[in-house]
Design a protein around this motif. Sequence first.
Motif, PDB file in Angstrom:
ATOM      1  N   ARG A   1      -1.711  -1.399   5.860  1.00 42.12           N
ATOM      2  CA  ARG A   1      -1.178  -1.310   4.491  1.00 42.12           C
ATOM      3  C   ARG A   1      -0.066  -0.280   4.447  1.00 42.12           C
ATOM      4  O   ARG A   1      -0.043   0.647   5.238  1.00 42.12           O
ATOM      5  CB  ARG A   1      -2.301  -0.869   3.544  1.00 42.12           C
ATOM      6  CG  ARG A   1      -3.224  -2.003   3.100  1.00 42.12           C
ATOM      7  CD  ARG A   1      -4.425  -1.455   2.369  1.00 42.12           C
ATOM      8  NE  ARG A   1      -4.104  -0.593   1.229  1.00 42.12           N
ATOM      9  CZ  ARG A   1      -3.938  -1.007  -0.020  1.00 42.12           C
ATOM     10  NH1 ARG A   1      -4.043  -2.295  -0.304  1.00 42.12           N
ATOM     11  NH2 ARG A   1      -3.678  -0.156  -0.989  1.00 42.12           N
ATOM     12  N   GLY A   2       0.841  -0.424   3.494  1.00 38.69           N
ATOM     13  CA  GLY A   2       1.910   0.561   3.300  1.00 38.69           C
ATOM     14  C   GLY A   2       2.870   0.592   4.466  1.00 38.69           C
ATOM     15  O   GLY A   2       2.967  -0.379   5.223  1.00 38.69           O
ATOM     16  N   ASP A   3       3.614   1.676   4.612  1.00 35.91           N
ATOM     17  CA  ASP A   3       4.504   1.865   5.755  1.00 35.91           C
ATOM     18  C   ASP A   3       4.180   3.207   6.404  1.00 35.91           C
ATOM     19  O   ASP A   3       3.845   4.165   5.705  1.00 35.91           O
ATOM     20  CB  ASP A   3       5.980   1.944   5.304  1.00 35.91           C
ATOM     21  CG  ASP A   3       6.532   0.595   4.860  1.00 35.91           C
ATOM     22  OD1 ASP A   3       5.872  -0.437   5.101  1.00 35.91           O
ATOM     23  OD2 ASP A   3       7.630   0.598   4.273  1.00 35.91           O
TER      24      ASP A   3
ATOM     25  N   SER B   1      -4.009   5.204   3.442  1.00 37.92           N
ATOM     26  CA  SER B   1      -3.293   3.971   3.091  1.00 37.92           C
ATOM     27  C   SER B   1      -4.220   2.959   2.418  1.00 37.92           C
ATOM     28  O   SER B   1      -3.764   1.994   1.816  1.00 37.92           O
ATOM     29  CB  SER B   1      -2.618   3.359   4.321  1.00 37.92           C
ATOM     30  OG  SER B   1      -3.592   2.914   5.234  1.00 37.92           O
TER      31      SER B   1
ATOM     32  N   GLU C   1      -1.366   3.304  -4.683  1.00 37.22           N
ATOM     33  CA  GLU C   1      -0.281   4.256  -4.965  1.00 37.22           C
ATOM     34  C   GLU C   1      -0.621   5.124  -6.170  1.00 37.22           C
ATOM     35  O   GLU C   1      -0.368   6.319  -6.195  1.00 37.22           O
ATOM     36  CB  GLU C   1       1.033   3.513  -5.211  1.00 37.22           C
ATOM     37  CG  GLU C   1       1.576   2.855  -3.956  1.00 37.22           C
ATOM     38  CD  GLU C   1       2.649   1.825  -4.257  1.00 37.22           C
ATOM     39  OE1 GLU C   1       3.269   1.904  -5.339  1.00 37.22           O
ATOM     40  OE2 GLU C   1       2.869   0.948  -3.397  1.00 37.22           O
TER      41      GLU C   1
ATOM     42  N   HIS D   1       4.742   7.969  -0.827  1.00 38.85           N
ATOM     43  CA  HIS D   1       3.653   8.235  -1.781  1.00 38.85           C
ATOM     44  C   HIS D   1       2.737   9.367  -1.354  1.00 38.85           C
ATOM     45  O   HIS D   1       1.948   9.862  -2.144  1.00 38.85           O
ATOM     46  CB  HIS D   1       2.837   6.960  -2.015  1.00 38.85           C
ATOM     47  CG  HIS D   1       3.680   5.825  -2.515  1.00 38.85           C
ATOM     48  ND1 HIS D   1       4.150   4.835  -1.680  1.00 38.85           N
ATOM     49  CD2 HIS D   1       4.185   5.569  -3.738  1.00 38.85           C
ATOM     50  CE1 HIS D   1       4.902   3.994  -2.381  1.00 38.85           C
ATOM     51  NE2 HIS D   1       4.939   4.410  -3.624  1.00 38.85           N
TER      52      HIS D   1
ATOM     53  N   GLY E   1       0.856  -1.187   0.000  1.00 39.39           N
ATOM     54  CA  GLY E   1       0.000   0.000   0.000  1.00 39.39           C
ATOM     55  C   GLY E   1       0.881   1.222   0.000  1.00 39.39           C
ATOM     56  O   GLY E   1       2.109   1.093   0.099  1.00 39.39           O
ATOM     57  N   PRO E   2       0.287   2.398  -0.115  1.00 40.38           N
ATOM     58  CA  PRO E   2       1.106   3.610  -0.171  1.00 40.38           C
ATOM     59  C   PRO E   2       1.869   3.858   1.131  1.00 40.38           C
ATOM     60  O   PRO E   2       1.353   3.616   2.210  1.00 40.38           O
ATOM     61  CB  PRO E   2       0.079   4.718  -0.432  1.00 40.38           C
ATOM     62  CG  PRO E   2      -1.243   4.151  -0.109  1.00 40.38           C
ATOM     63  CD  PRO E   2      -1.149   2.669  -0.233  1.00 40.38           C
ATOM     64  N   LYS E   3       3.093   4.317   0.993  1.00 36.84           N
ATOM     65  CA  LYS E   3       3.912   4.643   2.161  1.00 36.84           C
ATOM     66  C   LYS E   3       3.703   6.117   2.484  1.00 36.84           C
ATOM     67  O   LYS E   3       3.854   6.977   1.616  1.00 36.84           O
ATOM     68  CB  LYS E   3       5.376   4.351   1.862  1.00 36.84           C
ATOM     69  CG  LYS E   3       5.624   2.882   1.510  1.00 36.84           C
ATOM     70  CD  LYS E   3       7.086   2.689   1.174  1.00 36.84           C
ATOM     71  CE  LYS E   3       7.491   1.375   0.577  1.00 36.84           C
ATOM     72  NZ  LYS E   3       6.746   0.191   0.740  1.00 36.84           N
TER      73      LYS E   3
END
Length: 434
Positions: free
Chosen positions: A153-155, A425, A429, A188, A70-72
Amino acid sequence: MFKIIQALASELQSQMIPFCQKLVQTPSAGGEEGDVARILMAELRRLDYDEVFSDEWGNVVGIIKGDAPGPKIMYNSHMDHVPPGEREKWADFDPFGGVIASLKTAKVDPAEQEDTRVIVGRGVADMKGTVASHVYTGALLKELRKRHGYVMRGDYILSSVVWEEAGEMLGTIKLMDETFKNRGIKVHASVCGEPTSLRLALGHRGRMELSFRVNGLAAHGSAPWRGVNAVNKAVKLIEAFEQTAEAEKKTDPDLGSTGYALCIIGCEPGANCIVPDVCNILYDRRFTPEESPRDMVAQAQRVIDKLAAEDKDFSASAKIKEYEHVTYTGKTIPIQNYKEAFKLDKNHPLARESAAALRALGHDSTFYYWDFGTDAPVTHVRHKIPTIGYSGLQEVYCHTPLERARLDWLEKSLAGNAAIYLKVSALEEEDLKL
Ligand SMILES: [Zn+2]
């Protein structure tokens, strides 16, 4: 899930507030952020962030790895603060005491005030309150995962940088251009934690320091006709320059108009009986997204050229002011003082989902625009990472004596930051691309 976020925020408040006090009790002017950086890193490790490091310039980064792609999302803050100023103006408070007190304090509209509990101290509103809130946003997400099965999701990427207050975005520039690039860390979307009074900030004008040097010819004060007085020439320049700047100013419907303010003027040698041969003038310039620092310098040069064509004794130059800063890690960095205007579209998914997150908590989800500048142009303009502003701190207390942060709003911002993470998130992206 949003009810749980609220409950966790009030639970974690009891750890976040003492941590924020500790940050305030540790002075960290630009170039002296080392102690605060160490305290911050120790706290990130204690809270079990997956990665904690500081870079060559002393910026601190903490990362919590998501469970699914997922988007960071980066939450950006700064560790430095302006000097405390005159001690008497702080009344009974030590600027570095970080005590909790009940004070008459502004609401969202600063004209309205109420008695509320606050942490008092230099840097708490700009922006150690945000540093604490960002640290505990990560902790909240981890609790949500551990206790409630939240699939992250993501970071979650926390960054807290050095040398923001001088205005050149030095710490964030080095973080993005070098540290993240060299380590392959992708971002992101970014949340800038400068004060927004719990609203969502979508942009601000650009800023630069425009420096003029006017040249003359020194002579004895008894015989000024033998010289060229640089200050007299500077008076002509100021008049002509401000007329041009006024006539050519542009207006952005959201961010406001191009601005100019003469902030510093001085002459050399500046002594009795000497006609000065140099006059230095510094302008604070603000500009809209359709203008650039290069345009500002070109406009100044046009004014200089016109005056020089009319007066053979007129000589001047204009440039973006440059500074040199030394980080607490011992790096000397020359840097030009400018930042671009930035503006996030109201309909961009980052704006839309952040507002949805705050609404889900029952918070204010108003969009607004900052008067001042932030580090957001580094991410939003230079790195094309959509950026939004959000914080429980208040613009009206920045750089003032009796600087303060409301305890109730720190808790709300903790929930707000986590809710924004959940909503943003959940996007892909691709959706976030500018
Ligand atoms: Zn700030």
